[in-house]
Write a protein that holds these residues in place. Structure first.
Motif, PDB file in Angstrom:
ATOM      1  N   UNK A  76       0.844  -1.205   0.000  1.00  0.00           N
ATOM      2  CA  UNK A  76       0.000   0.000   0.000  1.00  0.00           C
ATOM      3  C   UNK A  76       0.877   1.252   0.000  1.00  0.00           C
ATOM      4  N   UNK A  77       1.907   1.252   0.849  1.00  0.00           N
ATOM      5  CA  UNK A  77       2.826   2.379   0.931  1.00  0.00           C
ATOM      6  C   UNK A  77       3.555   2.583  -0.400  1.00  0.00           C
ATOM      7  N   UNK A  78       4.077   1.490  -0.956  1.00  0.00           N
ATOM      8  CA  UNK A  78       4.827   1.576  -2.208  1.00  0.00           C
ATOM      9  C   UNK A  78       3.926   2.036  -3.352  1.00  0.00           C
ATOM     10  N   UNK A  79       2.677   1.576  -3.364  1.00  0.00           N
ATOM     11  CA  UNK A  79       1.742   2.012  -4.402  1.00  0.00           C
ATOM     12  C   UNK A  79       1.553   3.532  -4.310  1.00  0.00           C
ATOM     13  N   UNK A  80       1.470   4.067  -3.108  1.00  0.00           N
ATOM     14  CA  UNK A  80       1.364   5.516  -2.927  1.00  0.00           C
ATOM     15  C   UNK A  80       2.574   6.239  -3.470  1.00  0.00           C
ATOM     16  N   UNK A  81       3.759   5.676  -3.236  1.00  0.00           N
ATOM     17  CA  UNK A  81       4.994   6.265  -3.758  1.00  0.00           C
ATOM     18  C   UNK A  81       5.012   6.223  -5.291  1.00  0.00           C
ATOM     19  N   UNK A  82       4.486   5.140  -5.861  1.00  0.00           N
ATOM     20  CA  UNK A  82       4.413   5.034  -7.319  1.00  0.00           C
ATOM     21  C   UNK A  82       3.504   6.135  -7.876  1.00  0.00           C
ATOM     22  N   UNK A  83       2.395   6.370  -7.208  1.00  0.00           N
ATOM     23  CA  UNK A  83       1.456   7.411  -7.635  1.00  0.00           C
ATOM     24  C   UNK A  83       2.145   8.774  -7.606  1.00  0.00           C
ATOM     25  N   UNK A  84       2.844   9.066  -6.490  1.00  0.00           N
ATOM     26  CA  UNK A  84       3.564  10.337  -6.353  1.00  0.00           C
ATOM     27  C   UNK A  84       4.653  10.501  -7.409  1.00  0.00           C
ATOM     28  N   UNK A  86       4.583   9.473 -10.492  1.00  0.00           N
ATOM     29  CA  UNK A  86       4.094   9.616 -11.858  1.00  0.00           C
ATOM     30  C   UNK A  86       3.847   8.331 -12.611  1.00  0.00           C
ATOM     31  N   UNK A  87       3.719   7.209 -11.901  1.00  0.00           N
ATOM     32  CA  UNK A  87       3.374   5.959 -12.579  1.00  0.00           C
ATOM     33  C   UNK A  87       1.946   6.059 -13.095  1.00  0.00           C
ATOM     34  N   UNK A  88       1.608   5.217 -14.045  1.00  0.00           N
ATOM     35  CA  UNK A  88       0.305   5.266 -14.684  1.00  0.00           C
ATOM     36  C   UNK A  88      -0.754   4.436 -13.967  1.00  0.00           C
ATOM     37  N   UNK A  89      -0.396   3.202 -13.611  1.00  0.00           N
ATOM     38  CA  UNK A  89      -1.386   2.289 -13.053  1.00  0.00           C
ATOM     39  C   UNK A  89      -0.709   1.268 -12.149  1.00  0.00           C
TER      40      UNK A  89
END
Length: 112
Positions: A76-84, A86-89
């Motif tokens: 969950x934490x890493x997914x948030x970092x991916x969002x920040x 600029x990852x797409x999905x």
């Protein structure tokens, strides 16, 4: 439009089947846990390993990812970092590898 969400193990399996090679599965557990058993097709990116941040930054931001850790919290934490970043999905598996295994979904490696 970017998509980031936590999904059930069965929803993750369905997404893997639908998207095939269009989605990358990242196992962010320690390498020894990955070697023992993991989700079919997963690549290991050890969250606590050397140069994790550096390796994460080299990931293709235009690709789609399913990520999981042992219980879902680091995912969950890493997914948030991916969002920040600029990852797409990206999708995090709810309950992580533990939930995947309890759901009796396909595994590579040891089984009990």
């Amino acid at each position: 439009m970017p998509r980031f969400q936590t999904i059930t193990p069965k929803a993750a399996l369905k997404l893997m089947e639908e998207k095939g090679n269009e989605i990358t599965i990242l196992d962010i557990r320690p390498e020894d846990e990955f070697e023992k058993e993991h989700v079919p097709g997963a690549e290991n990116l050890d969250y606590h390993g050397h140069h994790f941040q550096e390796k994460a930054e080299k990931l293709d931001k235009s690709k789609n990812y399913i990520i999981y850790c042992k219980s879902g919290a680091r995912g969950e934490y890493f997914m948030g970092k991916m969002k920040e970043s600029g990852f797409n999905e990206a999708y995090n598996i709810l309950g992580g590898f533990v939930a995947w295994k309890i759901s009796k979904l396909p595994l590579v490696g040891e089984t009990e």
